[in-house]
Design a protein around this motif. Sequence first.
Motif, PDB file in Angstrom:
ATOM      1  N   ASN A   1       0.857  -1.174   0.039  1.00  0.00           N
ATOM      2  CA  ASN A   1      -0.014  -0.289   0.079  1.00  0.00           C
ATOM      3  C   ASN A   1       0.894   1.200   0.038  1.00  0.00           C
ATOM      4  OD1 ASN A   1      -3.188   0.453   0.364  1.00  0.00           O
ATOM      5  ND2 ASN A   1      -2.034   1.768   1.687  1.00  0.00           N
TER       6      ASN A   1
ATOM      7  N   TYR B   1      -8.444   3.701  -8.892  1.00  0.00           N
ATOM      8  CA  TYR B   1      -9.082   2.390  -9.004  1.00  0.00           C
ATOM      9  C   TYR B   1      -8.179   1.245  -8.587  1.00  0.00           C
ATOM     10  CZ  TYR B   1     -13.757   3.523 -10.727  1.00  0.00           C
ATOM     11  OH  TYR B   1     -15.003   4.041 -10.965  1.00  0.00           O
ATOM     12  N   ILE B   2      -8.407   0.437  -7.706  1.00  0.00           N
ATOM     13  CA  ILE B   2      -7.842  -0.871  -7.282  1.00  0.00           C
ATOM     14  C   ILE B   2      -8.876  -2.062  -7.508  1.00  0.00           C
ATOM     15  CG2 ILE B   2      -6.221   0.163  -5.522  1.00  0.00           C
ATOM     16  CD1 ILE B   2      -7.828  -0.612  -3.305  1.00  0.00           C
TER      17      ILE B   2
ATOM     18  N   TRP C   1      -9.215   0.890   4.635  1.00  0.00           N
ATOM     19  CA  TRP C   1     -10.402   1.905   4.559  1.00  0.00           C
ATOM     20  C   TRP C   1     -10.272   2.847   5.498  1.00  0.00           C
ATOM     21  CZ3 TRP C   1     -13.141   0.515   0.519  1.00  0.00           C
ATOM     22  CH2 TRP C   1     -13.601  -0.940   0.209  1.00  0.00           C
TER      23      TRP C   1
ATOM     24  N   ALA D   1     -13.555   0.109  -5.074  1.00  0.00           N
ATOM     25  CA  ALA D   1     -12.720   0.458  -4.198  1.00  0.00           C
ATOM     26  C   ALA D   1     -11.591   1.366  -4.892  1.00  0.00           C
ATOM     27  CB  ALA D   1     -12.133  -0.431  -3.471  1.00  0.00           C
TER      28      ALA D   1
ATOM     29  N   ILE E   1      -8.034   3.830  -3.987  1.00  0.00           N
ATOM     30  CA  ILE E   1      -7.098   4.314  -2.963  1.00  0.00           C
ATOM     31  C   ILE E   1      -6.783   5.710  -3.225  1.00  0.00           C
ATOM     32  CG2 ILE E   1      -5.166   3.696  -4.623  1.00  0.00           C
ATOM     33  CD1 ILE E   1      -3.418   3.093  -1.937  1.00  0.00           C
ATOM     34  N   SER E   2      -6.791   6.454  -2.001  1.00  0.00           N
ATOM     35  CA  SER E   2      -6.416   7.932  -2.117  1.00  0.00           C
ATOM     36  C   SER E   2      -5.021   8.053  -1.967  1.00  0.00           C
ATOM     37  CB  SER E   2      -7.392   8.789  -1.038  1.00  0.00           C
ATOM     38  OG  SER E   2      -7.079   9.861  -0.774  1.00  0.00           O
TER      39      SER E   2
ATOM     40  N   ARG F   1      -9.902  11.289   4.497  1.00  0.00           N
ATOM     41  CA  ARG F   1      -9.020  10.282   3.940  1.00  0.00           C
ATOM     42  C   ARG F   1      -7.645  10.770   4.191  1.00  0.00           C
ATOM     43  NH1 ARG F   1     -13.480  10.213   0.960  1.00  0.00           N
ATOM     44  NH2 ARG F   1     -12.663  11.731  -0.625  1.00  0.00           N
TER      45      ARG F   1
ATOM     46  N   ASN G   1      -5.508   5.734   2.448  1.00  0.00           N
ATOM     47  CA  ASN G   1      -6.458   5.270   2.744  1.00  0.00           C
ATOM     48  C   ASN G   1      -7.520   5.030   1.489  1.00  0.00           C
ATOM     49  OD1 ASN G   1      -7.511   7.404   5.559  1.00  0.00           O
ATOM     50  ND2 ASN G   1      -6.189   5.305   5.401  1.00  0.00           N
ATOM     51  N   TRP G   2      -8.384   3.809   1.580  1.00  0.00           N
ATOM     52  CA  TRP G   2      -9.404   3.205   0.597  1.00  0.00           C
ATOM     53  C   TRP G   2     -10.694   3.939   0.794  1.00  0.00           C
ATOM     54  CZ3 TRP G   2      -8.239  -2.641   1.129  1.00  0.00           C
ATOM     55  CH2 TRP G   2      -6.820  -2.844   1.180  1.00  0.00           C
ATOM     56  N   ASP G   3     -11.410   4.061  -0.311  1.00  0.00           N
ATOM     57  CA  ASP G   3     -12.633   4.594  -0.383  1.00  0.00           C
ATOM     58  C   ASP G   3     -13.699   3.670  -1.117  1.00  0.00           C
ATOM     59  OD1 ASP G   3     -14.860   6.405   0.037  1.00  0.00           O
ATOM     60  OD2 ASP G   3     -14.278   7.758  -1.531  1.00  0.00           O
ATOM     61  N   ASP G   4     -14.878   3.741  -1.065  1.00  0.00           N
ATOM     62  CA  ASP G   4     -15.852   2.879  -2.087  1.00  0.00           C
ATOM     63  C   ASP G   4     -16.356   4.032  -2.737  1.00  0.00           C
ATOM     64  OD1 ASP G   4     -17.300   3.595   0.244  1.00  0.00           O
ATOM     65  OD2 ASP G   4     -18.754   2.008  -0.009  1.00  0.00           O
TER      66      ASP G   4
END
Length: 286
Positions: free
Chosen positions: A171, A194-195, A240, A255, A257-258, A265, A269-272
Amino acid sequence: MACSLVYVACGAPENGGLFQPFDPDSLSAGAGGSSSALPLEPISSPIGSDASVSEGQGGALGLAGAPNLGAAGSSSAVVDAGATDAGDAGPSRDAAPEDRCADNVERCDGIDNDCDGQVDEGDACARTCAGFALAEHGYMFCSDSVVRDVAAERCEAQGMRLAWIETPEENDFLVERIGAADVPASASEELLTYIGASDSGNEGNWIWRGRGAIADGFQFWQGESADSGGRAVGGAYANWAPTEPNNTDDDENCAAISVLGENNRQPGNWDDRDCDSALPFVCEVP
């Protein structure tokens, strides 16, 4: 921001433990030997609903490595010379160097695939894409914003998948390399990228997804945010943001990744997000 090139000669990676992907076999038992695995749900329909999958976004940019692409200088390729690799999760592993060189094709992944002493030379990378490697495990970041289905298709065209992030080291590496990639700027101010995770088809069952010949992976998260009772599955890694995933408007199944962080965030950090959101994307070699 330009990236410096550190060339790593073709050779077997050292297995020192920096890149230690999550072992999906551990999903069969949780702490204390009790089973904490949750059933893996297949995708019932394609992720997202964009009708322009065959075209992508940006038109002339097309797919990395396609004939209409401009040459990408090797300055955009970065290889982490000090990292070590234990391979990626799942039944397939990184190809041995001799296998990697067999087809004599250079790909946009930060690795000297054809073993000619150069990395990502010629038309291997599109103008908007950069290759980089963590201990000879290859990735491709593309800054042009596309919907999730298009991103997955462009990864597949390179023999890659949208990245599965299985360790904190991986990460952190992606945050660093994406932020430093020498490509045109993205329209996403925080570089939301996008991941490969999605809960499409079964809300709350977050699974690392493949595409086409690349099989789906394992479920790593169940539910919404940790504050709302969500939890990692079988000790899998997840990063997250504090209130994510939250499935805003009941339509956030993919999902991202920021890279730079924003609002609640932090970088990494991840976001949906809605799968029809247009975002940059990062691929990896399975």
